[in-house]
Design a protein around this motif. Structure first.
Motif, short mmCIF file in Angstrom:
data_model
loop_
_atom_site.label_atom_id
_atom_site.label_comp_id
_atom_site.label_asym_id
_atom_site.label_seq_id
_atom_site.Cartn_x
_atom_site.Cartn_y
_atom_site.Cartn_z
N SER A 1 9.91 -6.31 -3.75
CA SER A 1 10.12 -6.78 -5.09
C SER A 1 12.02 -7.12 -4.71
N ALA A 2 12.41 -6.68 -3.86
CA ALA A 2 13.33 -6.90 -3.77
C ALA A 2 13.89 -8.46 -3.61
N GLY A 3 12.36 -8.79 -2.50
CA GLY A 3 12.27 -10.09 -1.94
C GLY A 3 12.83 -11.07 -2.93
N THR A 4 11.65 -10.73 -3.65
CA THR A 4 11.54 -11.53 -5.32
C THR A 4 12.98 -12.00 -6.24
N VAL A 5 13.66 -10.80 -6.04
CA VAL A 5 14.87 -10.31 -6.99
C VAL A 5 16.10 -11.15 -6.17
N ALA A 6 15.80 -11.46 -4.89
CA ALA A 6 16.82 -12.11 -4.44
C ALA A 6 16.55 -13.39 -4.81
N THR A 7 15.59 -13.95 -4.67
CA THR A 7 15.90 -15.58 -4.96
C THR A 7 15.75 -14.85 -6.99
N GLY A 8 14.45 -14.50 -7.11
CA GLY A 8 14.83 -15.10 -9.15
C GLY A 8 15.77 -14.61 -9.66
N GLY A 9 16.38 -13.60 -9.26
CA GLY A 9 17.34 -13.06 -10.11
C GLY A 9 18.86 -13.78 -9.74
N LEU A 10 19.47 -15.45 -8.67
CA LEU A 10 19.80 -16.27 -8.92
C LEU A 10 20.22 -16.54 -9.73
N PHE A 11 18.63 -17.45 -10.61
CA PHE A 11 18.57 -18.04 -11.20
C PHE A 11 19.21 -17.22 -12.62
N GLY A 12 18.70 -15.23 -12.90
CA GLY A 12 18.55 -14.83 -13.40
C GLY A 12 20.06 -14.41 -14.04
N SER B 1 13.56 -7.25 5.78
CA SER B 1 12.90 -7.00 6.93
C SER B 1 12.95 -5.70 7.21
N GLY B 2 12.84 -5.08 5.64
CA GLY B 2 12.42 -4.00 5.33
C GLY B 2 12.98 -2.36 5.84
N GLY B 3 14.18 -3.18 5.74
CA GLY B 3 16.03 -2.63 6.39
C GLY B 3 15.55 -1.85 8.29
N GLY B 4 14.86 -2.53 8.55
CA GLY B 4 14.84 -2.86 9.76
C GLY B 4 16.20 -3.49 10.39
N THR C 1 1.02 -1.30 -0.05
CA THR C 1 -0.17 0.15 -0.48
C THR C 1 0.66 1.28 -0.08
N ASN C 2 2.44 0.98 0.33
CA ASN C 2 2.91 1.80 0.06
C ASN C 2 4.14 2.06 -0.62
N TRP C 3 5.01 2.38 -1.03
CA TRP C 3 5.66 2.22 -1.80
C TRP C 3 7.43 1.92 -1.23
N ILE C 4 7.32 1.88 -0.35
CA ILE C 4 8.82 1.25 0.95
C ILE C 4 8.24 -0.28 0.78
N ASP C 5 6.89 -0.48 0.84
CA ASP C 5 6.88 -1.94 1.28
C ASP C 5 6.99 -2.94 -0.86
N TYR C 6 6.39 -1.94 -1.33
CA TYR C 6 6.82 -2.13 -2.63
C TYR C 6 7.53 -2.24 -3.11
N TRP D 1 13.02 6.84 -1.37
CA TRP D 1 14.48 6.21 -2.09
C TRP D 1 14.65 5.74 -1.43
N SER D 2 15.74 5.38 0.52
CA SER D 2 15.58 4.84 0.68
C SER D 2 15.00 3.23 0.33
N ALA D 3 14.45 3.27 0.21
CA ALA D 3 13.86 1.76 0.32
C ALA D 3 14.18 1.38 -1.61
N LEU D 4 14.56 2.30 -1.85
CA LEU D 4 14.73 2.10 -3.78
C LEU D 4 16.18 1.71 -3.47
N GLY D 5 17.10 2.19 -2.58
CA GLY D 5 18.37 1.96 -3.10
C GLY D 5 18.04 0.69 -2.15
N ARG D 6 17.45 0.41 -1.08
CA ARG D 6 17.99 -0.60 -0.61
C ARG D 6 17.67 -2.08 -1.86
#
Lengths: 239, 246
Positions: free
Chosen positions: B61-72, B210-213, B52-57, B143-148
């Motif tokens: 997405s980073a969580g998806t890339v962390a797994t799928g990216g290993l293959f790509g 962890s959302g940067g936490g 519901t906000n950019w940070i979670d979004y 922006w922090s979430a995008l950087g993450r």
């Protein structure tokens, strides 16, 4: 500058027991030297040793008197070789492959372009120059590999079974280019099963069997195949 | 032009003309940014589209890339190294004035540059899709979430570098692809056991989750282990090419 490659008592034995043993061999500037032997005799292993693809268990390999691990990049820039597979990437066109190969052999971009254009003409590859190499027949890919090995006018040429897959026109073109390079002072080593072919172009023919140099054949001698099998058979019976 | 820059420009010539890197780029950019929206109707809580906000979004997405990216990313590094053996072109890379360790280094540098560009393309694609979905205002924390997200993607890419060594030693594609699968399964098992952050291959995803936490020092150490691993294996791969015998 001319190239003299020398092997002194070179031995390389694989865990299977195959390999080459105590080989002495010298390539001389201006000469085409043919290495002939049955499958598994050690021809490819010997050529790989000469190009640093394998290191010998013992013995010494020198190029113009310099040990292999001390050969300068400039010296390697004047070596051309084709061992087993051509340096030709399927996604690149023939011209791109030749430019890539020339660049990797130290040619500046402009020189690489002109060298590729020259060899394309010389080996009659013009029709395929802009086609991807992956679309070519085996014989034409071999021709690209040979063009890549010869385009930078090397003074040391090592070719393993270069006429494999070539059509008669390709064989004649290759023969012309090798004779021309040797006339310009290059040292040339070719391995082949085609005794008639090597007999036509070689200045020296060395026979290898069971990983050892067992003798020589006289280029142009009559019944060369009979002489070859006689040497090999005598050696195999003695072993 | 020195040997390394020649090697890099020749690697680029091959890379830019080949099909696999293009398909991998498309896959890495399109799968997270376009396929997920097609599943948005389900609005599962684990989907980036449920954010519901950019940070979670960005974090989902980073969580998806962390797994799928290993293959790509992994497919591309395996192709860069394994193809020379599978295609037989490796014999042509001996006896050259450009040494093989420079060729291997050029492959790794090209891979990292490509991963950076692909990550930026994916970030832009995610912003475009996100703007369409409208997850609220784009503030400083976004922006922090995008950087993450960018860091997670780059860390994931760098974690595939060890597979270059597997491709070199096995001289084929099969073993490194099997190794990628093995690492993904092992990381999943370690994550289930509560050790996710300390498994180098799970750490970027764990950080995103962890959302940067969490404790910044612990997270930095956990991510740094992955960086060290990548650099160490990059060095081993270059060394393996220098000492290669065929």
């Amino acid at each position: 500058m001319q190239a003299s490659l020398a092997l002194k008592a070179v031995t390389k034995i694989f865990p299977s027991g195959d390999g080459v043993r105590e080989v002495d061999l010298a390539l001389t500037p201006g000469e085409i030297h043919a290495l002939v032997g049955l499958n598994g005799a050690g021809k490819s292993t010997l050529m790989r040793l000469m190009l640093g693809m394998k290191s010998p268990d013992s013995g010494l390999i020198t190029l113009n008197g310099v040990a292999f691990d001390k050969i300068s990049p400039d010296r390697w820039a004047r070596v051309g070789h084709l061992i087993e597979y051509p340096l030709a990437y399927a996604e690149l066109t023939v011209r791109q492959n030749l430019i890539l190969s020339a660049r990797l052999r130290g040619s500046a971009p402009d020189r690489a372009k002109s060298a590729s254009a020259t060899i394309i003409e010389k080996l009659n590859l013009g029709k395929f120059a802009e086609r991807r190499t992956g679309e070519l027949s085996l014989g034409n890919r071999q021709r690209v590999g040979l063009a890549s090995a010869l385009q930078h006018e090397p003074d040391l040429i090592i070719l393993d079974e270069p006429t494999n897959a070539l059509d008669p026109a390709g064989v004649i073109l290759l023969r012309t280019v090798l004779l021309e390079r040797a006339a310009n002072g290059a040292s040339v080593l070719v391995s082949s099963h085609h005794l008639d072919e090597v007999s036509r172009i070689a200045d020296r023919i060395t026979v290898i069997n069971g990983g050892r140099i067992i003798g020589a054949l006289q280029p142009g001698q009559p019944e060369i195949e009979r002489a070859f099998f006689s040497l090999v058979q005598t050696d195999s019976e003695a072993a | 032009m020195n040997a390394f820059s020649t090697a890099l420009s020749m690697e680029w010539m091959k890379f830019s003309n080949a099909l696999l890197p293009r398909l991998a780029t498309l896959g890495i950019v399109l799968v997270p940014s376009l396929v997920s929206p097609l599943m948005a109707s389900s609005r599962d809580t684990g989907s980036a589209l449920s954010a519901t906000n950019w940070i979670d979004y960005f974090d989902l997405s980073a969580g998806t890339v962390a797994t799928g990216g290993l293959f790509g990313f992994g497919l591309v590094i395996v192709w860069l190294f394994g193809r020379e053996f599978a295609d037989g072109t490796i014999t042509g890379l001996f006896g050259l004035p450009v040494p093989r360790d420079k060729l291997a280094l050029a492959k790794i540098v090209l891979f990292v540059l490509w991963a950076g560009v692909t990550t930026l393309m994916l970030a832009i694609a995610l912003i475009c899709v996100g703007a369409f979905l409208g997850p609220g205002p784009f503030g400083g924390e976004a922006w922090s979430a995008l950087g993450r997200f960018v860091a997670v993607s780059m860390l994931t890419a760098s974690l595939t570098i060890p597979f270059a060594l597997v491709a070199t030693l096995s001289r084929d594609y099969l073993a490194p692809i099997g190794a990628i699968l093995g690492v993904v399964i092992m990381s999943s098992v370690l994550a289930d056991a509560g050790l996710g952050g300390w498994s180098p291959y799970a750490a970027p995803g764990y950080w995103a989750q962890s959302g940067g936490g969490g404790d910044p020092v612990t997270i930095t150490i956990q991510l740094f282990i992955g960086v060290i691993l990548s650099v160490f294996f990059a060095g081993l791969s270059v060394r393996a090419w220098k000492r290669l015998e065929i």
